[in-house]
Design a protein around this motif. Structure first.
Motif, PDB file in Angstrom:
ATOM      1  N   ASP A  58       6.894  51.134  80.349  1.00  0.00           N
ATOM      2  CA  ASP A  58       8.016  51.780  80.926  1.00  0.00           C
ATOM      3  C   ASP A  58       7.066  53.208  81.661  1.00  0.00           C
ATOM      4  O   ASP A  58       5.804  53.818  81.557  1.00  0.00           O
ATOM      5  N   GLU A  66      12.001  55.578  73.333  1.00  0.00           N
ATOM      6  CA  GLU A  66      12.722  54.662  74.945  1.00  0.00           C
ATOM      7  C   GLU A  66      12.314  53.106  74.925  1.00  0.00           C
ATOM      8  O   GLU A  66      12.854  52.372  75.120  1.00  0.00           O
ATOM      9  N   ASP A 121      19.219  59.793  77.420  1.00  0.00           N
ATOM     10  CA  ASP A 121      18.104  59.387  77.961  1.00  0.00           C
ATOM     11  C   ASP A 121      17.571  60.928  78.851  1.00  0.00           C
ATOM     12  O   ASP A 121      18.154  61.045  79.173  1.00  0.00           O
TER      13      ASP A 121
HETATM   14 MG    MG Z   1      12.003  57.623  81.284  1.00  0.00          MG
END
Ligand code: MG
Ligand code: ATP
Ligand code: K
Length: 710
Positions: A200, A173, A7
């Protein structure tokens, strides 16, 4: 084969690996789970990640951060221009219209592309994984924001190549998060669908995804985002607030002083975090500017008040996601918040109000993306057995093909034709076939159908199709295959000329004219509409449409079905034989690196990595000399005391002192070889002493053992 998930955040990166017992987030050299996305250029080497963050306050002009904001964007991009205002390093427009970052490195100011910088960050992450797994890491999955454009996705792949990585899958993501959420759930219903919203809030952006879960599968129902709404925006609000306050109270203008700006911003970020857990927070900075210490204070209420313009924007992506998913708010069963900036309490308030239920935090807010990526990698890896779980991904942008109309259309100026190929929400991956009636070289553009969402130029790439072979039949079809691959990158993959030939009387017709396509286009009536597909068996699978110019499009749902259609075509028309000829396709992707340039960047990265390694080894060797000096000096007056003569000791001690002085003066900045030679020189004197001591010590143990035997 390595099974690793990365990530890479705008601020923080996480590395997760799959082990037989599950997914682990691994620690970096400094034993931290999060690694800052920073590359700091020095006079002798680069410092990347945690080491980069440590050097950044000392060397802000050469510490490059927010690489995720820079990658794959044109210099003129308004968002990039906004971002540049708060970046302390120098960025200019390169000859190709893309940003170049300037940094002082190895004594010169050099320029780097954002792709190269991301390559550096990824290679640091790769080495973190390698140290933990004790093996080379190549295959991996990398998380990307859902709003990444085609070009940004290609840039991530190029950066991965520069780092020596091979991503099996660039995964959104939020989808990675949904996977990490769903795969361990044992209570998912067989038939009903449970809808979960994932929100997010990261450093620079906000993403929302609504996923429907059933036993063994998830389906992405909608993606939405605000590309410029994240934690850093709160820092900025606090920064502006205190900058104005201090100007008033202390008569200092931090904008006149780069270092003061950096320090105040950092302090504001800390303050923001304190406010997440406390109703009020102080801000004290010593010697901020003009030798003045500053003091400030803010209540959470006031923070929320001055943040209203940001908080106000949170609702839009939420509404959009619901609308695109076609769900009423009551149909969202659970809301999960992730991303570290979601810890701002006002965010939770807005989410609670909007969804009519309190969001949950069952996911590890900072690690779930990397975990999901590692899980996806494990699913794709033959070496891991992962619970059966299907991810049905949805593509966020509608994509069209466009091309110039034919000569038949000349009176309309060869009008631009457009065909939607991948509508918004199209499954990923996917292959579709578009049928043209063309027989000489032409080009098609791949473009965003609705670029307003992205604020980028609509054109992604241009494909030149041709030259064509001599056409013999009178109504040839050109089947152009367009692929939306696993990474969400669109390309024209192939073009095939299909000519029907009479089996009994093979090719005895008059030679085709150069502008057969024109005739075809001129007579659209009998090729238009569903009749155009009369030779196709799987009518229900083919959405045959004809546009004004009479270009027939057979658009197909998936690669497999498409392949099947070709077979069926032959079955349906037993009297006809279809001759297939591949027509060359040449690709031009706007703003993408050419393969030769990627190769050059790989070599450059190799050189820089070698330089870093040499410098690290030099430091190690220098430390070894220093350590030897201290160790030997202690032992000479202790352990080795009885094993040296007085003059010998005196001479050696002098030599050690001389070496220590040298290390701080002439020898401070020597090459690795010099330190190695220095250590050997010292050991020449020290080893005999050590030998004598060892011999005695061993004899001692022998004696002890003998004594014991008796
Ligand atoms: Mg992030
Ligand atoms: P992105 O996902 O946008 O690429 P990222 O993954 O690096 O970025 P995160 O690590 O999820 O971003 O979030 C970083 C942001 O979270 C920073 O702005 C940081 O200040 C903020 N943050 C971290 N902890 C807290 C906290 N306790 N309260 C408020 N904000 C916080
Ligand atoms: K697998």
């Amino acid at each position: 084969m390595s099974v690793v998930g990365f990530d890479f955040g705008n601020e923080n990166c996480i590395v997760a690996v799959a082990r037989q017992r599950g997914i682990d987030v691994v620690l970096n050299d400094e034993s931290k789970r999060e690694t800052p996305a920073i590359v700091c250029f020095g006079e002798k080497q680069r410092f990347i990640g945690t080491a980069g963050a440590a050097s950044s306050t000392m060397n802000p002009k050469n510490s490059i951060s927010q690489i995720k904001r820079l990658i794959g964007r044109q210099f003129s991009d308004p968002e990039l221009q906004m971002d540049l205002k708060s970046m302390p390093f120098s960025v200019t427009e390169g000859p190709d219209g893309y940003p170049l970052i300037h940094a002082r490195y190895l004594g010169d100011v050099r320029t780097f592309t954002p792709t190269q910088l991301l390559g550096m960050v990824l290679s640091d992450l790769k080495s973190i994984a390698e140290k933990n797994l004790n093996t080379a890491v190549v295959d991996c999955c990398i998380g990307i924001p859902v709003y990444f454009t085609d070009l940004q996705r290609r840039a991530v792949l190029d950066a991965a190549t520069i780092a020596g990585l091979h991503p099996l899958h660039l995964i959104h993501e939020t989808t990675a998060t949904a996977l990490a959420y769903g795969i361990y759930k044992t209570d998912l219903p067989e038939n009903d669908q449970i809808n979960v919203a994932f929100v997010d809030i990261g450093h620079a952006s906000m993403q929302v995804c609504i996923a429907g879960f059933k036993k063994g599968q998830l389906k992405i129902l909608a993606h939405s985002f605000d590309r410029s709404l994240g934690g850093r925006d709160f820092d900025e609000v606090l920064f502006q607030h205190f900058a104005a306050k201090f100007k008033d109270e202390y008569k200092i203008d931090v904008f006149q002083n780069a270092r003061a700006c950096i320090r105040l911003r950092a302090a504001c970020e800390k303050l923001k975090k304190v406010l997440s857990a406390n109703p009020e927070a102080p801000l004290n900075i010593e010697c901020l500017m003009d030798e003045k210490d500053v003091r400030g204070f803010i209540k959470r209420e006031e923070f929320e008040h001055i943040s209203a313009p940001i908080l106000h924007r949170v609702k839009r992506p939420l509404e959009k996601a619901l609308a695109d998913a076609g769900l009423a708010v009551e149909e969202v069963h659970t809301v999960e918040v992730i991303g570290s900036a979601s810890r701002v309490p006002a965010m939770l308030k807005i989410l609670t109000e909007f969804f009519g239920k309190e969001p949950r935090r069952t996911m590890n807010a900072s690690e779930c993306v990397a975990r999901g990526c590692a899980l996806q990698c494990a699913i794709l890896s033959p070496t891991f057995k992962v619970r059966e779980f299907q991810v049905n991904e949805s593509f966020p942008f509608p994509i069209s093909l466009s091309w110039k109309g034919s000569a038949a259309d000349a009176q309309h100026g060869g009008a631009e034709q457009q065909q939607l190929v991948f509508p918004k929400g199209n499954p990923i991956p996917s292959v579709k076939a578009v049928t043209f009636h063309k027989t000489s070289t032409f080009s098609v553009d791949v473009q965003y159908s609705d670029p307003s969402d992205l604020q980028v130029p609509p054109k992604i790439s241009t494909y030149t199709i041709g030259p064509f072979p001599t056409v013999r039949s009178d109504r040839p079809k050109l089947k152009v295959k367009v692929r939306l691959n696993l990474h969400g990158i669109v390309s024209v993959e192939s073009a095939t000329l299909l000519e029907e030939e009479d089996v009994e009387v093979p090719v005895s017709k008059e030679p085709a004219k150069e502008d057969t396509k024109m005739e075809t286009d001129e007579a659209p009536k009998d090729t238009a509409g569903p009749s155009a597909n009369e030779t196709d068996v799987n009518m229900q699978d083919v959405k045959g449409t004809a546009n004004a110019a009479g270009v027939e499009n057979g658009v197909h749902e998936s690669g497999d079905k498409h392949m099947q259609m070709e077979t069926d075509t032959k079955v349906e028309a037993p009297k006809k034989k279809v001759k297939k000829t591949d027509v060359p396709v040449a690709e031009l992707v706007y703003g993408a690196m050419l393969p030769a340039d990627v190769q050059k960047a790989v070599e450059k990265e190799f050189e820089m990595a070698l330089q870093d390694r040499v410098m690290e080894e030099t430091k190690d060797k220098k430390n070894a000399v220093e350590a030897y000096v201290y160790d030997m000096r202690n032992k000479l007056s202790d352990k080795y005391h009885d094993f040296v003569t007085a003059p010998e000791k005196e001479e050696f001690t002098a030599k050690l002192q001389e070496t220590e002085d040298w290390l701080y003066e002439d020898g401070e900045d020597e090459t690795k070889g010099v330190y190695v030679a220095k250590l050997e020189e010292l050991k020449k004197q020290g080893d005999p002493i050590e030998e004598r001591y060892k011999e005695y010590a061993e004899r001692g143990t022998v004696v002890d053992q003998l004594a014991y035997c008796i």
